[in-house]
Write an enzyme that holds these catalytic residues in place. Structure first.
Site, PDB file in Angstrom:
ATOM      1  N   VAL A  23       0.751  -1.241   0.000  1.00  0.00           N
ATOM      2  CA  VAL A  23      -0.059  -0.018  -0.020  1.00  0.00           C
ATOM      3  C   VAL A  23       0.891   1.210   0.060  1.00  0.00           C
ATOM      4  O   VAL A  23       0.691   2.290  -0.841  1.00  0.00           O
ATOM      5  CB  VAL A  23      -0.899  -0.177   1.112  1.00  0.00           C
ATOM      6  CG1 VAL A  23      -1.785   1.230   1.319  1.00  0.00           C
ATOM      7  CG2 VAL A  23      -2.146  -1.338   1.046  1.00  0.00           C
ATOM      8  N   ARG A  71     -10.499 -19.973   1.274  1.00  0.00           N
ATOM      9  CA  ARG A  71     -10.341 -21.078   0.221  1.00  0.00           C
ATOM     10  C   ARG A  71     -11.518 -21.088  -0.614  1.00  0.00           C
ATOM     11  O   ARG A  71     -12.777 -21.200  -0.191  1.00  0.00           O
ATOM     12  CB  ARG A  71     -10.055 -22.287   0.788  1.00  0.00           C
ATOM     13  CG  ARG A  71      -8.714 -22.285   1.571  1.00  0.00           C
ATOM     14  CD  ARG A  71      -7.863 -23.616   1.858  1.00  0.00           C
ATOM     15  NE  ARG A  71      -6.450 -23.537   2.078  1.00  0.00           N
ATOM     16  CZ  ARG A  71      -5.999 -23.263   3.274  1.00  0.00           C
ATOM     17  NH1 ARG A  71      -6.436 -23.351   4.192  1.00  0.00           N
ATOM     18  NH2 ARG A  71      -4.485 -23.095   3.160  1.00  0.00           N
ATOM     19  N   ASP A 102       1.838 -21.785  -2.723  1.00  0.00           N
ATOM     20  CA  ASP A 102       1.538 -22.315  -4.254  1.00  0.00           C
ATOM     21  C   ASP A 102       0.289 -22.470  -4.870  1.00  0.00           C
ATOM     22  O   ASP A 102      -0.052 -22.175  -5.745  1.00  0.00           O
ATOM     23  CB  ASP A 102       2.534 -23.279  -4.438  1.00  0.00           C
ATOM     24  CG  ASP A 102       1.873 -24.723  -3.403  1.00  0.00           C
ATOM     25  OD1 ASP A 102       1.024 -24.489  -2.762  1.00  0.00           O
ATOM     26  OD2 ASP A 102       2.756 -25.714  -3.488  1.00  0.00           O
ATOM     27  N   ASP A 128       7.579 -23.561   1.404  1.00  0.00           N
ATOM     28  CA  ASP A 128       7.670 -24.754   0.454  1.00  0.00           C
ATOM     29  C   ASP A 128       7.532 -24.162  -1.035  1.00  0.00           C
ATOM     30  O   ASP A 128       6.807 -24.624  -1.836  1.00  0.00           O
ATOM     31  CB  ASP A 128       6.314 -25.637   0.678  1.00  0.00           C
ATOM     32  CG  ASP A 128       5.080 -24.855   0.580  1.00  0.00           C
ATOM     33  OD1 ASP A 128       5.058 -23.682   0.878  1.00  0.00           O
ATOM     34  OD2 ASP A 128       4.109 -25.682   0.796  1.00  0.00           O
ATOM     35  N   ARG A 161      11.185 -38.528  30.016  1.00  0.00           N
ATOM     36  CA  ARG A 161      10.098 -39.122  28.861  1.00  0.00           C
ATOM     37  C   ARG A 161      10.891 -39.023  27.470  1.00  0.00           C
ATOM     38  O   ARG A 161      11.552 -38.113  27.456  1.00  0.00           O
ATOM     39  CB  ARG A 161       9.065 -38.125  29.082  1.00  0.00           C
ATOM     40  CG  ARG A 161       7.922 -38.728  29.984  1.00  0.00           C
ATOM     41  CD  ARG A 161       6.677 -37.813  30.029  1.00  0.00           C
ATOM     42  NE  ARG A 161       5.968 -38.059  30.922  1.00  0.00           N
ATOM     43  CZ  ARG A 161       5.195 -37.219  31.991  1.00  0.00           C
ATOM     44  NH1 ARG A 161       5.169 -35.947  31.453  1.00  0.00           N
ATOM     45  NH2 ARG A 161       4.388 -37.479  32.827  1.00  0.00           N
ATOM     46  N   MET A 168       4.147 -28.324  11.609  1.00  0.00           N
ATOM     47  CA  MET A 168       3.482 -28.295  10.212  1.00  0.00           C
ATOM     48  C   MET A 168       4.334 -28.305   9.034  1.00  0.00           C
ATOM     49  O   MET A 168       5.876 -28.431   9.493  1.00  0.00           O
ATOM     50  CB  MET A 168       2.798 -26.834  10.268  1.00  0.00           C
ATOM     51  CG  MET A 168       1.375 -26.871  10.848  1.00  0.00           C
ATOM     52  SD  MET A 168       0.586 -25.285  10.797  1.00  0.00           S
ATOM     53  CE  MET A 168      -1.151 -26.086  11.335  1.00  0.00           C
ATOM     54  N   HIS A 214      16.107 -38.075  28.577  1.00  0.00           N
ATOM     55  CA  HIS A 214      14.866 -37.658  27.649  1.00  0.00           C
ATOM     56  C   HIS A 214      15.279 -37.970  26.277  1.00  0.00           C
ATOM     57  O   HIS A 214      16.606 -37.988  25.815  1.00  0.00           O
ATOM     58  CB  HIS A 214      14.387 -36.198  28.042  1.00  0.00           C
ATOM     59  CG  HIS A 214      15.327 -35.457  27.334  1.00  0.00           C
ATOM     60  ND1 HIS A 214      16.182 -34.406  28.236  1.00  0.00           N
ATOM     61  CD2 HIS A 214      15.769 -34.706  26.306  1.00  0.00           C
ATOM     62  CE1 HIS A 214      16.787 -33.707  27.360  1.00  0.00           C
ATOM     63  NE2 HIS A 214      16.755 -33.875  26.224  1.00  0.00           N
ATOM     64  N   ARG A 242       5.201 -38.903  25.134  1.00  0.00           N
ATOM     65  CA  ARG A 242       4.159 -38.203  25.022  1.00  0.00           C
ATOM     66  C   ARG A 242       4.028 -37.536  23.703  1.00  0.00           C
ATOM     67  O   ARG A 242       5.076 -37.179  23.111  1.00  0.00           O
ATOM     68  CB  ARG A 242       3.888 -37.093  25.947  1.00  0.00           C
ATOM     69  CG  ARG A 242       3.950 -37.343  27.492  1.00  0.00           C
ATOM     70  CD  ARG A 242       2.379 -37.726  27.733  1.00  0.00           C
ATOM     71  NE  ARG A 242       2.224 -37.969  29.294  1.00  0.00           N
ATOM     72  CZ  ARG A 242       2.274 -39.344  29.809  1.00  0.00           C
ATOM     73  NH1 ARG A 242       2.537 -40.245  28.942  1.00  0.00           N
ATOM     74  NH2 ARG A 242       2.248 -39.452  30.938  1.00  0.00           N
ATOM     75  N   GLN A 250       1.065 -22.477  15.422  1.00  0.00           N
ATOM     76  CA  GLN A 250       2.307 -22.128  14.576  1.00  0.00           C
ATOM     77  C   GLN A 250       2.192 -20.975  13.493  1.00  0.00           C
ATOM     78  O   GLN A 250       2.863 -20.536  12.869  1.00  0.00           O
ATOM     79  CB  GLN A 250       2.943 -23.278  13.689  1.00  0.00           C
ATOM     80  CG  GLN A 250       3.581 -24.322  14.851  1.00  0.00           C
ATOM     81  CD  GLN A 250       3.576 -25.773  14.185  1.00  0.00           C
ATOM     82  OE1 GLN A 250       4.497 -26.084  13.533  1.00  0.00           O
ATOM     83  NE2 GLN A 250       2.398 -26.426  14.151  1.00  0.00           N
ATOM     84  N   ARG A 251       0.819 -20.623  13.253  1.00  0.00           N
ATOM     85  CA  ARG A 251       0.220 -19.892  12.239  1.00  0.00           C
ATOM     86  C   ARG A 251       0.016 -18.350  12.472  1.00  0.00           C
ATOM     87  O   ARG A 251      -0.182 -17.607  11.945  1.00  0.00           O
ATOM     88  CB  ARG A 251      -1.007 -20.430  11.501  1.00  0.00           C
ATOM     89  CG  ARG A 251      -0.806 -21.652  10.827  1.00  0.00           C
ATOM     90  CD  ARG A 251      -0.666 -21.472   9.149  1.00  0.00           C
ATOM     91  NE  ARG A 251      -2.014 -21.119   8.814  1.00  0.00           N
ATOM     92  CZ  ARG A 251      -2.761 -22.042   8.112  1.00  0.00           C
ATOM     93  NH1 ARG A 251      -2.504 -23.302   8.008  1.00  0.00           N
ATOM     94  NH2 ARG A 251      -4.105 -21.732   7.804  1.00  0.00           N
TER      95      ARG A 251
HETATM   96  P1  ADP Z   1      -2.061 -21.714  -0.367  1.00  0.00           P
HETATM   97  O1  ADP Z   1      -2.028 -20.613  -1.302  1.00  0.00           O
HETATM   98  O2  ADP Z   1      -1.613 -21.521   0.883  1.00  0.00           O
HETATM   99  O3  ADP Z   1      -1.155 -22.699  -1.243  1.00  0.00           O
HETATM  100  P2  ADP Z   1      -4.371 -23.117  -1.028  1.00  0.00           P
HETATM  101  O4  ADP Z   1      -3.539 -24.053  -1.635  1.00  0.00           O
HETATM  102  O5  ADP Z   1      -5.671 -23.441  -0.424  1.00  0.00           O
HETATM  103  O6  ADP Z   1      -3.436 -22.209  -0.269  1.00  0.00           O
HETATM  104  O7  ADP Z   1      -4.874 -21.871  -2.435  1.00  0.00           O
HETATM  105  C1  ADP Z   1      -5.510 -21.036  -2.126  1.00  0.00           C
HETATM  106  C2  ADP Z   1      -6.397 -20.534  -3.185  1.00  0.00           C
HETATM  107  O8  ADP Z   1      -5.710 -20.559  -4.308  1.00  0.00           O
HETATM  108  C3  ADP Z   1      -7.514 -21.960  -3.307  1.00  0.00           C
HETATM  109  O9  ADP Z   1      -8.437 -21.858  -2.289  1.00  0.00           O
HETATM  110  C4  ADP Z   1      -8.084 -21.423  -4.565  1.00  0.00           C
HETATM  111  O10 ADP Z   1      -9.112 -20.493  -4.582  1.00  0.00           O
HETATM  112  C5  ADP Z   1      -6.996 -20.909  -5.356  1.00  0.00           C
HETATM  113  N1  ADP Z   1      -6.350 -22.429  -5.977  1.00  0.00           N
HETATM  114  C6  ADP Z   1      -5.686 -23.321  -5.672  1.00  0.00           C
HETATM  115  N2  ADP Z   1      -5.570 -24.131  -6.664  1.00  0.00           N
HETATM  116  C7  ADP Z   1      -5.845 -23.460  -7.610  1.00  0.00           C
HETATM  117  C8  ADP Z   1      -6.021 -24.170  -9.211  1.00  0.00           C
HETATM  118  N3  ADP Z   1      -5.570 -24.989  -9.520  1.00  0.00           N
HETATM  119  N4  ADP Z   1      -6.534 -23.240 -10.197  1.00  0.00           N
HETATM  120  C9  ADP Z   1      -7.165 -22.096  -9.484  1.00  0.00           C
HETATM  121  N5  ADP Z   1      -7.218 -21.514  -8.348  1.00  0.00           N
HETATM  122  C10 ADP Z   1      -6.495 -22.224  -7.657  1.00  0.00           C
END
Ligand code: ADP
Length: 317
Positions: A23, A71, A102, A128, A161, A168, A214, A242, A250-251
């Site tokens: 922004v 999502r 991704d 990742d 222990r 994650m 441990h 345990r 973690q998020r």
């Molecule tokens: P991240 O971005 O953290 O990897 P997700 O895998 O849940 O999280 O993807 C986030 C959003 O991206 C999904 O809810 C969907 O809207 C979109 N998305 C994921 N895969 C595809 C795909 N193959 N084609 C189009 N949009 C996608």
């Protein structure tokens, strides 16, 4: 220009710092900036609001994302993405900055193929994304995991222990590997090492017989049922055991300075690229330099594990 910014997929600490950087950098160019709420779902529904400098005040150190995230698996369908393109046109948005993992990158790639000018920023605790050495959120999640593991080590040692801690990372070994190294875990199990259960059980039994107080086992998620593994360890090794799944703690949380710094750099860089008319790319850092790759290359590049860390472990474990 009129630039949209969106957070999508799993949230990560530092996303707010990235939104703020986008922004403020855009405003410094004289652009107008639009926050898009609740990920691609909100985009399709038209949840779009113009942001001023003040809208991103006091968020640099806040976890989560002020834009919200969601999502929308249906975004894989062109008819659904058409609705998103229509919303962008309706609001005269020239370019879109997508912060996420991704899945978010794939969504942005599909939008790029439909003519939308997109730049992606890596925001995920999992680390990742192959096109960057570090993703926004990884440092904070690592800190959180380390703090939890240190605490579990204290109590494991008092009670003699074994503690199994699941962290994650989806299918990426980094969170387990880095936290295991930082906390001196006796065993680290990841998608890269695999789980050699027989060896683990035998080693733990040997440790126990040698009188070690441990044992800490750090394991990535999606490898095995850690509660069953704890029972097997208890039955075989002589340690009480345990299992703790760290899960969503973690998020959350206040982003570390490393995440704020990375997010600030990448947010500004994304806007700079738009002004250089470079689109359809993902930004990242490699060897401490900013870089961008095309979205298809960013998604195709394998996330190679750092083999030097495996070698390091053989010397210090
Ligand atoms: P991240 O971005 O953290 O990897 P997700 O895998 O849940 O999280 O993807 C986030 C959003 O991206 C999904 O809810 C969907 O809207 C979109 N998305 C994921 N895969 C595809 C795909 N193959 N084609 C189009 N949009 C996608």
């Amino acid at each position: 220009m009129r630039i949209g910014v969106i957070t999508s997929g799993g949230d990560a600490p530092g996303m707010n710092a990235a939104i703020r950087a986008v922004v403020r950098a855009a405003l410094s160019y004289g652009d107008q900036v639009f926050g898009i709420f609740d990920g691609y779902k909100g985009l399709v529904e038209g949840k779009i609001q113009e942001f001023t400098r003040k809208d991103v005040s006091e968020i640099l150190n806040r976890g989560g994302t002020i834009l919200g995230t969601a999502r929308l698996p249906e975004f894989a369908y062109e008819q659904v993405r058409d609705l998103a393109v229509k919303q962008l046109k309706k609001n005269d948005i020239d370019a879109l900055i997508c912060i996420g993992g991704d899945g978010t990158y794939t969504g942005a790639l599909r939008l790029s193929e439909m003519g939308v000018k997109c730049v992606c920023i890596p925001g995920t605790i999992d680390n990742d994304i192959a096109s960057t050495d570090y993703t926004i959120g990884f440092s904070t999640a690592l800190n959180t995991a380390c703090e939890a593991i240190d605490r579990l080590r204290d109590t494991s040692s008092s009670h003699q222990r074994c503690s199994i801690i699941e962290v994650m990372g989806r299918h990426c070994p980094d969170l387990a590997l880095y936290s295991g190294i930082c906390c001196g875990a006796e065993y680290i199990v990841t998608s890269q090492t695999g789980l050699d259960k027989e060896k683990l059980l035998m080693d733990l039994k040997k440790n126990r017989l040698q009188g070690r107080r441990h044992a800490i086992v750090v394991i990535s998620e999606n490898i095995t049922d850690v509660y069953s593994l704890a029972k097997e360890i208890e039955n075989y090794s002589g340690y009480e055991c345990r299992a703790t799944i760290l899960g969503y703690i973690q998020r959350g949380g206040c982003p570390t300075p490393e995440d704020r710094f990375l997010a600030s750099r990448l947010g500004v860089y994304a806007v700079d690229l738009i002004h250089q008319q470079i689109y359809g790319v993902a930004v990242g850092v490699h060897e401490n330099c900013l870089r961008y790759l095309s979205l298809s290359d960013a998604l195709a590049e394998p996330n190679n594990p750092d083999e030097s860390l495996e070698a390091l472990l053989t010397k210090i474990q």
